[in-house]
Design an enzyme around this catalytic site. Structure first.
Site, PDB file in Angstrom:
ATOM      1  N   ASP A 186       0.859  -1.190   0.000  1.00 61.87           N
ATOM      2  CA  ASP A 186       0.000   0.000   0.000  1.00 61.87           C
ATOM      3  C   ASP A 186       0.892   1.236   0.000  1.00 61.87           C
ATOM      4  OD1 ASP A 186      -2.311   1.481  -0.093  1.00 61.87           O
ATOM      5  OD2 ASP A 186      -3.138   0.756   1.799  1.00 61.87           O
ATOM      6  N   ASP A 187       0.285   2.378  -0.336  1.00 61.39           N
ATOM      7  CA  ASP A 187       1.083   3.610  -0.367  1.00 61.39           C
ATOM      8  C   ASP A 187       1.472   4.056   1.035  1.00 61.39           C
ATOM      9  OD1 ASP A 187      -1.573   4.251   0.193  1.00 61.39           O
ATOM     10  OD2 ASP A 187      -1.741   5.845  -1.295  1.00 61.39           O
TER      11      ASP A 187
ATOM     12  N   ASP B  27      -1.841   5.023   7.933  1.00 63.38           N
ATOM     13  CA  ASP B  27      -2.103   6.235   8.716  1.00 63.38           C
ATOM     14  C   ASP B  27      -2.616   5.803  10.088  1.00 63.38           C
ATOM     15  OD1 ASP B  27      -3.352   8.554   9.824  1.00 63.38           O
ATOM     16  OD2 ASP B  27      -3.441   9.489   7.866  1.00 63.38           O
TER      17      ASP B  27
HETATM   18  O1  LIG Z   1      -4.257   3.621   7.807  1.00 66.87           O
HETATM   19  P1  LIG Z   1      -5.569   4.199   7.386  1.00 66.87           P
HETATM   20  O2  LIG Z   1      -6.029   5.330   8.282  1.00 66.87           O
HETATM   21  O3  LIG Z   1      -6.633   3.175   7.195  1.00 66.87           O
HETATM   22  O4  LIG Z   1      -5.335   4.938   5.979  1.00 66.87           O
HETATM   23  C1  LIG Z   1      -4.523   4.431   4.967  1.00 66.87           C
HETATM   24  C2  LIG Z   1      -5.341   4.101   3.742  1.00 66.87           C
HETATM   25  O5  LIG Z   1      -6.042   5.275   3.314  1.00 66.87           O
HETATM   26  C3  LIG Z   1      -5.806   5.522   1.947  1.00 66.87           C
HETATM   27  O6  LIG Z   1      -6.744   4.813   1.139  1.00 66.87           O
HETATM   28  P2  LIG Z   1      -8.209   5.392   0.805  1.00 66.87           P
HETATM   29  O7  LIG Z   1      -9.225   4.758   1.728  1.00 66.87           O
HETATM   30  O8  LIG Z   1      -8.148   6.895   0.796  1.00 66.87           O
HETATM   31  O9  LIG Z   1      -8.537   4.863  -0.637  1.00 66.87           O
HETATM   32  P3  LIG Z   1      -7.671   5.002  -1.978  1.00 66.87           P
HETATM   33  O10 LIG Z   1      -6.451   4.157  -1.791  1.00 66.87           O
HETATM   34  O11 LIG Z   1      -8.584   4.488  -3.026  1.00 66.87           O
HETATM   35  O12 LIG Z   1      -7.331   6.456  -2.158  1.00 66.87           O
HETATM   36  C4  LIG Z   1      -4.414   4.940   1.723  1.00 66.87           C
HETATM   37  O13 LIG Z   1      -4.225   4.597   0.350  1.00 66.87           O
HETATM   38  C5  LIG Z   1      -4.412   3.713   2.592  1.00 66.87           C
HETATM   39  O14 LIG Z   1      -4.949   2.585   1.927  1.00 66.87           O
HETATM   40  O1  HPA Z   2      -1.704  11.400   4.661  1.00 67.93           O
HETATM   41  C1  HPA Z   2      -2.472  10.911   3.804  1.00 67.93           C
HETATM   42  N1  HPA Z   2      -2.390  11.289   2.488  1.00 67.93           N
HETATM   43  C2  HPA Z   2      -3.203  10.782   1.518  1.00 67.93           C
HETATM   44  N2  HPA Z   2      -4.131   9.853   1.763  1.00 67.93           N
HETATM   45  C3  HPA Z   2      -4.267   9.423   3.033  1.00 67.93           C
HETATM   46  N3  HPA Z   2      -5.125   8.515   3.536  1.00 67.93           N
HETATM   47  C4  HPA Z   2      -4.876   8.440   4.847  1.00 67.93           C
HETATM   48  N4  HPA Z   2      -3.888   9.276   5.207  1.00 67.93           N
HETATM   49  C5  HPA Z   2      -3.466   9.919   4.081  1.00 67.93           C
HETATM   50 MG   LIG Z   3      -5.821   3.132  -0.033  1.00 64.32          MG
END
Ligand SMILES: O=P(O)(O)OC[C@H]1O[C@H](OP(=O)(O)OP(=O)(O)O)[C@H](O)[C@@H]1O
Ligand code: HPA
Ligand SMILES: [Mg+2]
Length: 175
Positions: free
Chosen positions: A109-110, A113
């Site tokens: 994952d990217d 958080d």
């Molecule tokens: O540790 P957490 O608080 O759970 O947050 C982290 C997750 O939030 C974001 O995904 P998002 O739900 O925004 O979906 P996306 O990847 O489609 O942008 C990010 O890519 C992680 O997968």
């Molecule tokens: O710091 C952040 N950046 C972008 N997306 C996210 N989703 C959870 N935390 C983050």
């Molecule tokens: Mg995500």
């Protein structure tokens, strides 16, 4: 209720901005791969979409892994976290490759958080290796390998969510 403070988004709570360019992101993904190369080999990469798709492609390319699956999870609407929704689970084929517990699979994952998304996927694949490019302290214990830790009060801006735009000079009051 009247007078009640409006709920702050995660980004407003974060305060500090950490913008990441494509170049920087590519470099950080390559650095992540150097570390993962010591841990593998992996049968397949599982990308947590959507944010995990870009690092998963780079990592899989560097590690020579051709089997990539997705687990599709949504929780943030831009910067507000709601209920986690699993829109698509891990495929039966990938589950089989990981012997049902994720052994030999690499989850990408990217970032982590709060760690809620990572925890959900870890519970699906307890023996998999979990890698993210960035990690905030709350989610960090869930991750096996990451590259850069940023403070909990930082919001990471990814290159696919941003665009170059005019910025006024400091003299004119720019932050
Ligand atoms: O540790 P957490 O608080 O759970 O947050 C982290 C997750 O939030 C974001 O995904 P998002 O739900 O925004 O979906 P996306 O990847 O489609 O942008 C990010 O890519 C992680 O997968
Ligand atoms: O710091 C952040 N950046 C972008 N997306 C996210 N989703 C959870 N935390 C983050
Ligand atoms: Mg995500």
């Amino acid at each position: 209720m009247a007078g009640e403070a409006p709920e702050l988004s995660a980004q407003e709570r974060a305060g500090k901005a950490f913008p990441v360019s494509w170049d920087q992101f590519h470099r950080d993904c390559r650095a992540l791969t150097w570390r993962l190369n010591e841990v593998g080999p992996f049968h397949a990469v599982i990308a947590i979409t959507r944010g995990g798709l870009v690092p998963a492609a780079i990592v899989a390319r560097e590690l020579g892994v051709r089997i990539i699956d997705t687990v599709c999870i949504a929780s943030y609407d831009h910067d507000k976290q709601g209920e986690l929704q699993v829109l698509k689970g891990i495929s039966d084929a990938a589950m089989e490759l990981g012997g049902g517990t994720g052994k030999g699979l690499l989850i990408v994952d990217d970032l982590v958080d709060t760690g809620k998304t990572g925890k959900l996927v870890r519970d699906m694949l307890p023996d998999a290796h979990f890698a993210t490019v960035y990690a905030k302290p709350k989610g960090r214990p869930l991750v096996d390998t990451f590259i850069t830790e940023v403070s909990q009060d930082t919001w990471i801006f990814f290159p696919w969510d941003t665009a170059l735009s005019y910025h006024p000079p400091l003299r004119d009051g720019a932050a």
